[in-house]
Design an enzyme around this catalytic site. Sequence first.
Site, PDB file in Angstrom:
ATOM      1  N   LYS A  55     -62.648 -18.806   0.070  1.00  0.00           N
ATOM      2  CA  LYS A  55     -62.935 -17.967   1.235  1.00  0.00           C
ATOM      3  C   LYS A  55     -61.998 -16.780   1.355  1.00  0.00           C
ATOM      4  CE  LYS A  55     -61.829 -20.015   5.391  1.00  0.00           C
ATOM      5  NZ  LYS A  55     -61.728 -21.199   6.286  1.00  0.00           N
ATOM      6  N   GLN A  67     -44.456 -27.750  -1.841  1.00  0.00           N
ATOM      7  CA  GLN A  67     -43.069 -27.562  -2.270  1.00  0.00           C
ATOM      8  C   GLN A  67     -42.564 -28.787  -3.029  1.00  0.00           C
ATOM      9  OE1 GLN A  67     -40.773 -26.702   1.278  1.00  0.00           O
ATOM     10  NE2 GLN A  67     -41.634 -24.664   1.495  1.00  0.00           N
ATOM     11  N   GLU A 137     -38.534 -38.615  -2.072  1.00  0.00           N
ATOM     12  CA  GLU A 137     -38.939 -38.202  -0.720  1.00  0.00           C
ATOM     13  C   GLU A 137     -39.081 -39.435   0.157  1.00  0.00           C
ATOM     14  OE1 GLU A 137     -42.337 -35.609  -0.966  1.00  0.00           O
ATOM     15  OE2 GLU A 137     -41.273 -34.188  -2.224  1.00  0.00           O
ATOM     16  N   ASP A 238     -63.419 -26.359   7.371  1.00  0.00           N
ATOM     17  CA  ASP A 238     -64.829 -25.987   7.152  1.00  0.00           C
ATOM     18  C   ASP A 238     -65.609 -27.092   6.439  1.00  0.00           C
ATOM     19  OD1 ASP A 238     -63.817 -23.650   8.118  1.00  0.00           O
ATOM     20  OD2 ASP A 238     -64.211 -22.443   6.331  1.00  0.00           O
ATOM     21  N   HIS A 259     -45.615 -32.637   9.887  1.00  0.00           N
ATOM     22  CA  HIS A 259     -44.426 -32.630   9.028  1.00  0.00           C
ATOM     23  C   HIS A 259     -43.210 -32.466   9.937  1.00  0.00           C
ATOM     24  CE1 HIS A 259     -41.573 -31.751   5.892  1.00  0.00           C
ATOM     25  NE2 HIS A 259     -42.492 -32.005   4.976  1.00  0.00           N
ATOM     26  N   ARG A 305     -42.925 -40.362   7.373  1.00  0.00           N
ATOM     27  CA  ARG A 305     -43.006 -39.117   8.119  1.00  0.00           C
ATOM     28  C   ARG A 305     -43.373 -39.262   9.591  1.00  0.00           C
ATOM     29  NH1 ARG A 305     -45.933 -34.857   4.297  1.00  0.00           N
ATOM     30  NH2 ARG A 305     -44.106 -34.881   2.968  1.00  0.00           N
ATOM     31  N   HIS A 366     -49.603 -30.735   9.614  1.00  0.00           N
ATOM     32  CA  HIS A 366     -49.398 -30.525   8.180  1.00  0.00           C
ATOM     33  C   HIS A 366     -50.552 -31.021   7.319  1.00  0.00           C
ATOM     34  CE1 HIS A 366     -47.072 -30.073   4.528  1.00  0.00           C
ATOM     35  NE2 HIS A 366     -47.125 -31.356   4.252  1.00  0.00           N
ATOM     36  N   ARG A 401     -49.969 -40.590   5.472  1.00  0.00           N
ATOM     37  CA  ARG A 401     -49.840 -40.314   4.033  1.00  0.00           C
ATOM     38  C   ARG A 401     -48.387 -40.355   3.590  1.00  0.00           C
ATOM     39  NH1 ARG A 401     -48.816 -35.370   1.012  1.00  0.00           N
ATOM     40  NH2 ARG A 401     -48.606 -34.354   3.028  1.00  0.00           N
ATOM     41  N   SER A 406     -50.583 -36.402  -1.834  1.00  0.00           N
ATOM     42  CA  SER A 406     -51.836 -35.678  -1.642  1.00  0.00           C
ATOM     43  C   SER A 406     -52.206 -34.859  -2.872  1.00  0.00           C
ATOM     44  CB  SER A 406     -51.766 -34.845  -0.367  1.00  0.00           C
ATOM     45  OG  SER A 406     -51.689 -33.510  -0.640  1.00  0.00           O
TER      46      SER A 406
HETATM   47  P1  FAD Z   1     -56.577 -26.517  -0.893  1.00  0.00           P
HETATM   48  O1  FAD Z   1     -55.503 -26.348  -1.876  1.00  0.00           O
HETATM   49  O2  FAD Z   1     -56.203 -26.304   0.530  1.00  0.00           O
HETATM   50  O3  FAD Z   1     -57.746 -25.514  -1.262  1.00  0.00           O
HETATM   51  C1  FAD Z   1     -58.792 -25.285  -0.367  1.00  0.00           C
HETATM   52  C2  FAD Z   1     -59.695 -24.227  -0.954  1.00  0.00           C
HETATM   53  O4  FAD Z   1     -60.911 -24.238  -0.220  1.00  0.00           O
HETATM   54  C3  FAD Z   1     -59.179 -22.811  -0.886  1.00  0.00           C
HETATM   55  O5  FAD Z   1     -59.480 -22.162  -2.089  1.00  0.00           O
HETATM   56  C4  FAD Z   1     -59.999 -22.177   0.233  1.00  0.00           C
HETATM   57  O6  FAD Z   1     -60.216 -20.789   0.086  1.00  0.00           O
HETATM   58  C5  FAD Z   1     -61.299 -22.915   0.063  1.00  0.00           C
HETATM   59  N1  FAD Z   1     -62.135 -22.954   1.259  1.00  0.00           N
HETATM   60  C6  FAD Z   1     -61.917 -23.543   2.451  1.00  0.00           C
HETATM   61  N2  FAD Z   1     -62.954 -23.372   3.271  1.00  0.00           N
HETATM   62  C7  FAD Z   1     -63.860 -22.649   2.575  1.00  0.00           C
HETATM   63  C8  FAD Z   1     -65.135 -22.121   2.878  1.00  0.00           C
HETATM   64  N3  FAD Z   1     -65.737 -22.295   4.078  1.00  0.00           N
HETATM   65  N4  FAD Z   1     -65.791 -21.408   1.928  1.00  0.00           N
HETATM   66  C9  FAD Z   1     -65.230 -21.187   0.707  1.00  0.00           C
HETATM   67  N5  FAD Z   1     -64.024 -21.668   0.370  1.00  0.00           N
HETATM   68  C10 FAD Z   1     -63.346 -22.387   1.293  1.00  0.00           C
HETATM   69  N6  FAD Z   1     -48.810 -32.287  -0.916  1.00  0.00           N
HETATM   70  C11 FAD Z   1     -48.146 -32.954  -1.877  1.00  0.00           C
HETATM   71  O7  FAD Z   1     -48.665 -33.905  -2.453  1.00  0.00           O
HETATM   72  N7  FAD Z   1     -46.886 -32.538  -2.235  1.00  0.00           N
HETATM   73  C12 FAD Z   1     -46.258 -31.491  -1.637  1.00  0.00           C
HETATM   74  O8  FAD Z   1     -45.145 -31.145  -2.004  1.00  0.00           O
HETATM   75  C13 FAD Z   1     -46.938 -30.811  -0.608  1.00  0.00           C
HETATM   76  N8  FAD Z   1     -46.335 -29.786   0.049  1.00  0.00           N
HETATM   77  C14 FAD Z   1     -47.061 -29.083   0.974  1.00  0.00           C
HETATM   78  C15 FAD Z   1     -46.466 -27.982   1.591  1.00  0.00           C
HETATM   79  C16 FAD Z   1     -47.202 -27.211   2.467  1.00  0.00           C
HETATM   80  C17 FAD Z   1     -46.565 -26.032   3.151  1.00  0.00           C
HETATM   81  C18 FAD Z   1     -48.547 -27.548   2.739  1.00  0.00           C
HETATM   82  C19 FAD Z   1     -49.361 -26.710   3.675  1.00  0.00           C
HETATM   83  C20 FAD Z   1     -49.122 -28.661   2.161  1.00  0.00           C
HETATM   84  C21 FAD Z   1     -48.384 -29.436   1.271  1.00  0.00           C
HETATM   85  N9  FAD Z   1     -48.938 -30.558   0.662  1.00  0.00           N
HETATM   86  C22 FAD Z   1     -48.242 -31.228  -0.294  1.00  0.00           C
HETATM   87  C23 FAD Z   1     -50.352 -30.906   0.872  1.00  0.00           C
HETATM   88  C24 FAD Z   1     -51.157 -30.383  -0.317  1.00  0.00           C
HETATM   89  O9  FAD Z   1     -50.679 -29.127  -0.701  1.00  0.00           O
HETATM   90  C25 FAD Z   1     -52.630 -30.251   0.006  1.00  0.00           C
HETATM   91  O10 FAD Z   1     -53.106 -31.416   0.623  1.00  0.00           O
HETATM   92  C26 FAD Z   1     -53.442 -30.038  -1.253  1.00  0.00           C
HETATM   93  O11 FAD Z   1     -52.907 -28.956  -1.964  1.00  0.00           O
HETATM   94  C27 FAD Z   1     -54.888 -29.797  -0.920  1.00  0.00           C
HETATM   95  O12 FAD Z   1     -55.554 -29.389  -2.072  1.00  0.00           O
HETATM   96  P2  FAD Z   1     -57.107 -29.144  -2.022  1.00  0.00           P
HETATM   97  O13 FAD Z   1     -57.518 -28.759  -3.384  1.00  0.00           O
HETATM   98  O14 FAD Z   1     -57.757 -30.292  -1.369  1.00  0.00           O
HETATM   99  O15 FAD Z   1     -57.283 -27.922  -0.991  1.00  0.00           O
HETATM  100  C1  SIN Z   2     -42.706 -31.502   1.384  1.00  0.00           C
HETATM  101  O1  SIN Z   2     -42.298 -30.881   0.408  1.00  0.00           O
HETATM  102  O2  SIN Z   2     -42.003 -31.982   2.269  1.00  0.00           O
HETATM  103  C2  SIN Z   2     -44.177 -31.692   1.507  1.00  0.00           C
HETATM  104  C3  SIN Z   2     -44.526 -32.872   0.740  1.00  0.00           C
HETATM  105  C4  SIN Z   2     -45.878 -33.353   1.156  1.00  0.00           C
HETATM  106  O3  SIN Z   2     -46.478 -32.850   2.097  1.00  0.00           O
HETATM  107  O4  SIN Z   2     -46.326 -34.306   0.531  1.00  0.00           O
END
Ligand code: FAD
Ligand code: SIN
Length: 564
Positions: A55, A67, A137, A238, A259, A305, A366, A401, A406
């Site tokens: 999107k 991170q 962690e 979405d 978080h 957490r 988070h 979680r 994740s």
């Molecule tokens: P995302 O990576 O969120 O991708 C979603 C995609 O969907 C994007 O490309 C977006 O554009 C697209 N999208 C959404 N809605 C639409 C729509 N309507 N139409 C078209 N496209 C759409 N998890 C861990 O395991 N370890 C970590 O260290 C960790 N650190 C984190 C730190 C932060 C700051 C955050 C925010 C999260 C963290 N998490 C971590 C959680 C983890 O990053 C996410 O849960 C994971 O990356 C999700 O991956 P995903 O592929 O499901 O979705």
């Molecule tokens: C973090 O680095 O603390 C995020 C890790 C996570 O969301 O799993």
Amino acid sequence: MELRRGHGRPRPIGADKMKLRNSTDSDFLVIGGGIAGMIFAIKAAAIGSVTVLTKAASDEANTAYAQGGIASVWSVDDSFESHVEDTLKAGAGLCDRTAVESIVRDGPEAVRELITLGTQFTRVEEGGEDEYDLGREGGHSHRRVLHAQDLTGREIMRALGAAAEARPNIRVLENHVAVNLLIERGTDGRPRACWGVYALDKATMSVRKIVARTTLLATGGAGKVYLYTTNPDIASGDGVAMAYRAGVPIANMEFYQFHPTCLYHPMAKSFLISEALRGEGAILRLPDGTPFMKRYHPDAELAPRDVVARAIDSEMKRLGLDCVFLDISHLDAAYIRERFPNIYKRCLVYGFDLTAGPIPVVPAAHYMCGGVVTDLMARTAIPRLYAAGEVAMTGLHGANRLASNSLLEAAVMGRRAFAAAREQLSHDEGIAPAFPEWDPGNAIQSEQRVLITHSWEEIRRLMWNYVGIVRSDRRLERALRRILMLKEEIHSYYWDHLIDSDLIELRNLVTVAELVVRCAMMRKESRGLNYNIDHPEHDDTRAPHDTIVSRDDAMPAEASARPA
Ligand code: FAD
Ligand code: SIN
């Protein structure tokens, strides 16, 4: 019945069929370009044509912000049993053991695939050997988190992006917002198959129909439903809202993970301070320097957490504080700069030096533990529709979680979704119905943006205040009343106006808010991330259960055909 004035009435689906080969744009449609979607796309490109929708820009996803890293049994001192037990413990009795065991066991293979695709995790020299560095962690009894310094997600996205670019079968459509799934329904109105999506092309502001033989929802989470969140703007739930409208069951939405540690600074937009800092020994302190976590849990800073976030919330409320403090300055400064270069630099921008003293932190929304219900092959209740990553609910996380599980789940389930879709296509080519083109009818240009921006703000604030870390029956009831009112206003605005991405997201956001509240109201107990002062204990009168919400089965067919 959702259809109102503004958008044209769709033709019934199912009657006017045409041969699939003539009607599909892609073998595989992937909605979302984070880790789950890209792993699926890369694998699928070996056997067919793939369209990926994102999107925003293709590198903007929750994944890019990760991170800490990805949890996986990697060292010889660790074991699957230990990772399983840690996950079950964090999940507070609600994880599906079969899901946990199978996803944890597939972890190392999924990580190896990320490495094969070019991801460079941080390495260290250990006893003369060059090894992957394993972080620790909260809730993990072993070091098992592979990471790329403190920019793990960025590195994974870089590697997957490059791998996708090298595969001509993959077409990435950036700035395309999926609006609604194309659902074929039987004469009884029940969903029979998913054939793709209507998507708004933000460049031309036109809605196109993308027909595909299989569709993967990989849209990530919904942090934007709360006022303060670590998530980027794309995270508006979405996928959950689209699946819910289509009739797929959604579960456990009350378990929104907060978080514990985001930087407290008005300009920092809830910048995450990774749990890995606490893993390496950072201590949570009150303003006078007193550590407080031991009072809440024997594992102190490394407690799960939910416990840490609630402890911080409780101390802030008890003492009327705006924030608490995280202190890692007792570690060697050079080590801190090398292990956490990104966090160190970002904190400096806001005037805080990690190596010199404590930094102010607060919790923020988070991670969405609930979501679209899938089986362990990422299949949803609707044939040809799969879901993987944060959008999905596999049973891995239960009520809370475990850190870094994740990325693990998204990688494993993205791979499995592909295996399931490949299997489906191998025995069933299928015939797609002729879905109507998007018809805006008499919808007019949105002329009062304030109605959209105000509703956004109202939903996010009320979710933060009434449906946050600590809940009560009364606050939930109040939240639901307001959400239903807002929903009606938003829906009527939606049907009367031409859509843009803000309006699409707002409509989804209010649905997600409603689902979180409904699930929280159904759960008459405190468990994991759902803490309700009116039901402060586990409900021991019945077995642990998921809260499942499903739209009325007798849905009108236009829900998928029109612009519903
Ligand atoms: P995302 O990576 O969120 O991708 C979603 C995609 O969907 C994007 O490309 C977006 O554009 C697209 N999208 C959404 N809605 C639409 C729509 N309507 N139409 C078209 N496209 C759409 N998890 C861990 O395991 N370890 C970590 O260290 C960790 N650190 C984190 C730190 C932060 C700051 C955050 C925010 C999260 C963290 N998490 C971590 C959680 C983890 O990053 C996410 O849960 C994971 O990356 C999700 O991956 P995903 O592929 O499901 O979705
Ligand atoms: C973090 O680095 O603390 C995020 C890790 C996570 O969301 O799993």
